[in-house]
Design a protein around this motif. Structure first.
Motif, PDB file in Angstrom:
ATOM      1  N   ALA A   1     -41.532 -37.950 -23.869  1.00 25.39           N
ATOM      2  CA  ALA A   1     -40.663 -36.869 -23.987  1.00 25.39           C
ATOM      3  C   ALA A   1     -39.213 -37.152 -24.946  1.00 25.39           C
ATOM      4  O   ALA A   1     -38.663 -38.065 -24.516  1.00 25.39           O
ATOM      5  CB  ALA A   1     -40.123 -36.330 -22.707  1.00 25.39           C
ATOM      6  N   SER A   2     -39.119 -36.646 -26.145  1.00 24.61           N
ATOM      7  CA  SER A   2     -38.153 -36.988 -27.019  1.00 24.61           C
ATOM      8  C   SER A   2     -37.385 -35.631 -27.560  1.00 24.61           C
ATOM      9  O   SER A   2     -38.276 -34.906 -28.018  1.00 24.61           O
ATOM     10  CB  SER A   2     -38.915 -37.875 -28.232  1.00 24.61           C
ATOM     11  N   CYS A   3     -36.399 -35.702 -27.764  1.00 27.43           N
ATOM     12  CA  CYS A   3     -35.592 -34.575 -28.541  1.00 27.43           C
ATOM     13  C   CYS A   3     -34.470 -35.257 -29.445  1.00 27.43           C
ATOM     14  O   CYS A   3     -33.699 -36.142 -29.436  1.00 27.43           O
ATOM     15  CB  CYS A   3     -34.878 -33.886 -27.350  1.00 27.43           C
ATOM     16  N   LEU A   4     -34.351 -34.564 -30.551  1.00 23.89           N
ATOM     17  CA  LEU A   4     -33.618 -34.956 -31.649  1.00 23.89           C
ATOM     18  C   LEU A   4     -32.395 -33.777 -31.818  1.00 23.89           C
ATOM     19  O   LEU A   4     -32.976 -32.562 -32.119  1.00 23.89           O
ATOM     20  CB  LEU A   4     -34.143 -35.394 -32.899  1.00 23.89           C
ATOM     21  N   TYR A   5     -31.017 -34.086 -31.352  1.00 17.48           N
ATOM     22  CA  TYR A   5     -30.070 -32.785 -31.346  1.00 17.48           C
ATOM     23  C   TYR A   5     -29.299 -33.029 -32.584  1.00 17.48           C
ATOM     24  O   TYR A   5     -28.646 -34.156 -32.465  1.00 17.48           O
ATOM     25  CB  TYR A   5     -29.629 -32.784 -30.086  1.00 17.48           C
TER      26      TYR A   5
ATOM     27  N   HIS B   1     -24.388 -34.916 -37.115  1.00 17.48           N
ATOM     28  CA  HIS B   1     -25.062 -36.159 -36.499  1.00 17.48           C
ATOM     29  C   HIS B   1     -25.930 -36.122 -35.490  1.00 17.48           C
ATOM     30  O   HIS B   1     -26.113 -34.977 -34.765  1.00 17.48           O
ATOM     31  CB  HIS B   1     -23.784 -36.782 -35.668  1.00 17.48           C
ATOM     32  N   GLY B   2     -27.003 -37.049 -35.273  1.00 19.24           N
ATOM     33  CA  GLY B   2     -28.035 -36.896 -34.519  1.00 19.24           C
ATOM     34  C   GLY B   2     -27.898 -37.419 -33.033  1.00 19.24           C
ATOM     35  O   GLY B   2     -27.214 -38.582 -32.953  1.00 19.24           O
ATOM     36  N   GLU B   3     -28.355 -36.736 -32.081  1.00 18.43           N
ATOM     37  CA  GLU B   3     -28.230 -37.551 -30.856  1.00 18.43           C
ATOM     38  C   GLU B   3     -29.818 -37.811 -30.351  1.00 18.43           C
ATOM     39  O   GLU B   3     -30.557 -36.708 -30.284  1.00 18.43           O
ATOM     40  CB  GLU B   3     -27.535 -36.643 -29.744  1.00 18.43           C
ATOM     41  N   TRP B   4     -30.423 -38.614 -30.481  1.00 15.96           N
ATOM     42  CA  TRP B   4     -31.892 -38.959 -30.285  1.00 15.96           C
ATOM     43  C   TRP B   4     -32.079 -39.496 -28.617  1.00 15.96           C
ATOM     44  O   TRP B   4     -31.348 -40.411 -28.465  1.00 15.96           O
ATOM     45  CB  TRP B   4     -32.454 -40.055 -31.012  1.00 15.96           C
ATOM     46  N   THR B   5     -32.874 -38.700 -28.135  1.00 15.88           N
ATOM     47  CA  THR B   5     -33.365 -39.382 -26.614  1.00 15.88           C
ATOM     48  C   THR B   5     -34.890 -39.382 -26.580  1.00 15.88           C
ATOM     49  O   THR B   5     -35.240 -38.299 -26.962  1.00 15.88           O
ATOM     50  CB  THR B   5     -32.744 -38.261 -25.468  1.00 15.88           C
ATOM     51  N   SER B   6     -35.132 -40.495 -26.229  1.00 15.29           N
ATOM     52  CA  SER B   6     -36.678 -40.554 -26.008  1.00 15.29           C
ATOM     53  C   SER B   6     -37.140 -41.542 -24.714  1.00 15.29           C
ATOM     54  O   SER B   6     -36.446 -42.333 -24.618  1.00 15.29           O
ATOM     55  CB  SER B   6     -37.344 -41.211 -27.451  1.00 15.29           C
ATOM     56  N   LYS B   7     -38.341 -41.086 -24.095  1.00 17.31           N
ATOM     57  CA  LYS B   7     -38.668 -41.664 -23.123  1.00 17.31           C
ATOM     58  C   LYS B   7     -40.091 -41.769 -22.720  1.00 17.31           C
ATOM     59  O   LYS B   7     -40.772 -40.601 -22.980  1.00 17.31           O
ATOM     60  CB  LYS B   7     -37.884 -40.989 -21.556  1.00 17.31           C
TER      61      LYS B   7
ATOM     62  N   ASP C   1     -30.664 -42.761 -27.243  1.00 20.62           N
ATOM     63  CA  ASP C   1     -31.024 -43.185 -25.972  1.00 20.62           C
ATOM     64  C   ASP C   1     -32.291 -43.334 -25.747  1.00 20.62           C
ATOM     65  O   ASP C   1     -33.063 -42.184 -25.637  1.00 20.62           O
ATOM     66  CB  ASP C   1     -30.154 -42.188 -25.086  1.00 20.62           C
ATOM     67  N   THR C   2     -32.972 -44.461 -26.047  1.00 22.55           N
ATOM     68  CA  THR C   2     -34.481 -44.520 -26.077  1.00 22.55           C
ATOM     69  C   THR C   2     -34.962 -45.766 -25.570  1.00 22.55           C
ATOM     70  O   THR C   2     -34.108 -46.832 -25.459  1.00 22.55           O
ATOM     71  CB  THR C   2     -34.858 -44.590 -27.647  1.00 22.55           C
TER      72      THR C   2
END
Length: 230
Positions: free
Chosen positions: A204-208, A4-10, A219-220
């Motif tokens: 700044a973005s990260c896909l975990y 499963h992916g946790e996408w955070t982007s700001k 969370d974007t």
């Protein structure tokens, strides 16, 4: 195994819009994750990155035998579909293709987005090289390179003039099943230099990716996340 992916982007406060984009495609054969970071050079960078991922996923759903060769061909096809409509756009990207049935996968990188294998949030083994003028001799990217103005100039990127193939690294799925795909605003400015996320200047973005979560989430601050699961 389902990841499963946790996408955070700001969006960075100095940026007019968030030009990062991410996506996750999963089916019975594969997991495909992609992160794109479009530059400020062209007028439609945000749309360019999102459409490139969309077109790539359309092609990838028809893979007969998912592998690095098929993925690079799909990337080139997605690029060809956009090059006339977005002649000024330039982007970096990273991708991770996993074949859980074979116990192997491929990490791909072009520019300064990266793929890493994570033991924890603070321990990431970055698997893909970085293509900037700061380390253009091929040296591993260090904190010294991070402080150079030249690190903002890419030596390899996705742009309309011609398709440039990414670097491909074979990855082993036999142990850790936690992965990270990140734009430079996150892995350089936040993780490497230690700048707090609310003080970052760049997007700044990260896909975990992890098998421990029970669903994918985002969370974007904009519509820059695509999820396809079947």
């Amino acid at each position: 195994m389902t990841l499963h992916g946790e996408w955070t982007s700001k969006k960075g406060p100095s940026r007019a819009e968030n030009r990062d984009a991410g996506g996750l495609l999963q089916n019975n054969q594969m997991t495909l994750a992609v992160v794109v970071d479009a530059s400020e050079r062209g007028p439609h960078g945000a749309m360019f990155g999102r459409l490139w991922i969309k077109n790539l996923f359309i092609r990838a759903t028809d893979f007969v035998e998912p592998n690095a060769t098929a993925l690079v061909q799909a990337m080139e096809h997605a690029h060809a579909m956009l090059r006339s409509a977005y002649p000024s756009e330039v982007a970096a990207y990273s991708a991770l293709l996993l074949r859980h049935d074979l116990g192997t996968g491929w990490a791909l990188g072009c520019g300064d987005c990266r793929v890493g294998k994570a033991d924890s949030a603070d321990s990431i083994d970055w698997l893909t090289p970085v293509h900037t003028v700061a380390n253009m001799t091929g040296a591993p990217f260090t904190a010294e390179h991070a402080g150079m103005p030249e690190r903002h100039t890419l030596t390899r990127s996705l742009k309309a003039k011609r398709f440039v193939s990414p670097d491909v690294t074979v990855v082993d799925l036999s142990s850790n099943q936690q992965w990270v795909l990140s734009t430079d605003g996150y892995w350089i400015e936040h993780l490497m230099t230690g700048t707090p996320r609310d003080e970052l200047s760049d997007d700044a973005s990260c896909l975990y990716l992890t098998a421990t979560a029970d669903h994918s989430c985002a969370d974007t601050d904009c519509d820059n996340w695509q999820l396809i699961s079947n």
